[in-house]
Design an enzyme around this catalytic site. Structure first.
Site, PDB file in Angstrom:
ATOM      1  N   CYS B 104       0.894  -1.175   0.123  1.00  0.00           N
ATOM      2  CA  CYS B 104       0.072  -0.002  -0.061  1.00  0.00           C
ATOM      3  C   CYS B 104       1.024   1.153   0.081  1.00  0.00           C
ATOM      4  O   CYS B 104       1.594   1.706  -1.148  1.00  0.00           O
ATOM      5  CB  CYS B 104      -1.211  -0.172   0.891  1.00  0.00           C
ATOM      6  SG  CYS B 104      -0.496  -0.522   2.870  1.00  0.00           S
ATOM      7  N   CYS B 106       2.385   2.455   3.473  1.00  0.00           N
ATOM      8  CA  CYS B 106       3.016   2.661   4.753  1.00  0.00           C
ATOM      9  C   CYS B 106       4.201   3.636   4.723  1.00  0.00           C
ATOM     10  O   CYS B 106       5.084   3.232   4.153  1.00  0.00           O
ATOM     11  CB  CYS B 106       2.996   1.322   5.275  1.00  0.00           C
ATOM     12  SG  CYS B 106       1.654   0.381   5.319  1.00  0.00           S
TER      13      CYS B 106
END
Lengths: 221, 199
Positions: B104, B106
């Site tokens: 994603c 992070c």
């Protein structure tokens, strides 16, 4: 789920579009609004950060890639709010068309159906009574599994062998927490992989460090 | 669930969702404004730059920072979402560290703020774990062949921050002056900190 979000090692995306080091976080007003709406949608839908990431990842790849980062955050917010029946399916599109001046019938507001979920504590770090199964220096192999729900077990490390490089604080397991099936806190390890174990003998030489939840790992034989 | 969202422009869909939630009092636009302002003005790489400058100036702080990133960063007042457990990796003449999130986006928000667009794009996420040396070179950083590259994929709630090497010619500089040299890209590991006058 093996989703579009699991991008490690995929090919064909071309070069990285560089920005200057002082590039601001948002470039359009709608990105600001989508960012804040997505963060707040977690609370409004009664979900959590893991279900948020799952709602991001399980989008149709076309949606995931269509409007960039905050486009997929917006779609993620819609997913969470629709799943918890805070908004009806199609409600956002209907309202958008109405705002654009079309004659559109908007769907009725549904009866909310939030998940039966309450975190045991703030954040993701939790105490775990059982001692860690592995210690630094242990050889481990990542399970070769393809979970049907949310997971942080990236495809590119599945079935690969590495060495435990660090023990991290124990954390809530995203695979169950995303689906409100329990926090199942686990020990987390940073596993170091030789790049050639991941990509074969021809590739670049480097070390890839991946954080793995304990249930993702087995002792290497 | 509809998948064809391209028919309605994203700007309009954003406005639509906000209007639905606001008219039902589920979201307060003022709270939205507060979040936006916080990440546009208060939380960003200037925080991480202070951490790096202090580590360069104070060997005891640096030792603490590498031992317990979260607590040492909190000493300077930086904590909050996406900073529950921060690990700091030191670049040396022998080792170059670089951070990515393949799954994603992070990123250590309390010290770096929200990630830049390239960090979230498929090209960076897909390639950094497969051909880091090539990608870093394309991004303007040539890592010498005898330097070990360590890539950190942020696949749990652990967040990583790179402590870049202190450039030469900065011996007499104050912490504040040093902080002015440190860039976001250097703390992700896709650049080095340039010596004064070379930036």
């Amino acid at each position: 789920m093996d989703t579009i979000a699991d991008m490690g090692g995929m090919q064909g995306f071309g070069s990285v579009a560089l920005t200057d080091p002082f590039d601001p976080p948002f470039h359009h007003e709608w990105e600001r609004r989508a960012f804040a709406l997505a963060l707040l949608s977690m609370r409004v839908s009664g979900t959590n950060l893991d279900s948020f990431r799952h709602a991001l990842a399980r989008q149709h790849p076309r949606d995931y890639l269509a409007d960039g980062y905050y486009g997929r955050w917006l779609k993620c917010a819609e997913n969470l709010l629709t799943d918890s029946a805070i908004i009806a399916p199609g409600a956002v599109e209907a309202r958008a068309r109405k705002l654009a001046g079309e004659q559109v019938e908007e769907p009725a507001t549904p009866e909310p159906n939030k998940p039966d979920y309450k975190p045991a504590a703030a954040g993701s770090i939790r105490p775990v009574e059982d001692p860690p199964r592995f210690v630094v220096g242990d050889r481990v192999v990542v399970k070769n599994i393809s979970p049907t729900g949310h997971t942080r077990l990236a495809r590119y490390v599945r079935g690969r062998s590495g060495t435990v490089a660090a023990l991290r604080p124990a954390q809530v397991l995203p695979d169950t927490n995303a689906h409100f099936l329990g926090e199942n806190p686990q020990h987390v390890y940073t596993v170091a992989f030789d790049s050639h174990e991941l990509w074969g003998p021809e590739g670049e030489s480097f070390t890839l460090n991946f954080d793995a939840y304990e249930s993702y790992l087995e002792e290497a034989s | 669930m509809t998948t064809d969202t391209t028919r309605v422009p994203v700007e309009l869909r954003t406005e639509a969702l906000e209007s639905i939630l606001v008219e039902r009092n589920l979201v307060d636009p003022k709270v939205m404004d507060t979040y936006i302002k916080m990440y546009e003005q208060d939380i960003g790489p200037m925080n991480g730059a202070k951490v790096v400058a202090k580590a360069w100036s104070d060997p005891e702080y640096k030792a603490r920072l590498l031992e317990d990133g979260t607590a040492s960063i909190a000493e300077l007042g930086f904590k909050g979402p996406q900073g529950e457990h921060i690990v700091v990796k030191e670049n040396t003449p022998d080792t170059h560290n670089v951070i990515v999130c393949t799954l994603c986006s992070c990123y250590p928000w309390p010290v770096l703020g929200l990630p830049p667009s390239w960090y979230k794009d498929p090209a960076y996420r897909s390639r950094m774990v497969r051909e880091p040396r090539t990608l870093l070179s394309e991004m303007g950083l040539d890592v010498a062949g005898d330097v070990d590259i360590q890539v950190w994929d942020s696949s749990s709630e652990v967040r990583y921050l790179v402590l870049p090497q202190r450039p030469s010619g900065t011996e007499g500089m104050t912490e504040e002056e040093l902080a002015g040299l440190v860039t976001r890209d250097a703390m992700v590991g896709v650049a080095e900190v340039a010596a004064p006058g070379e930036g």
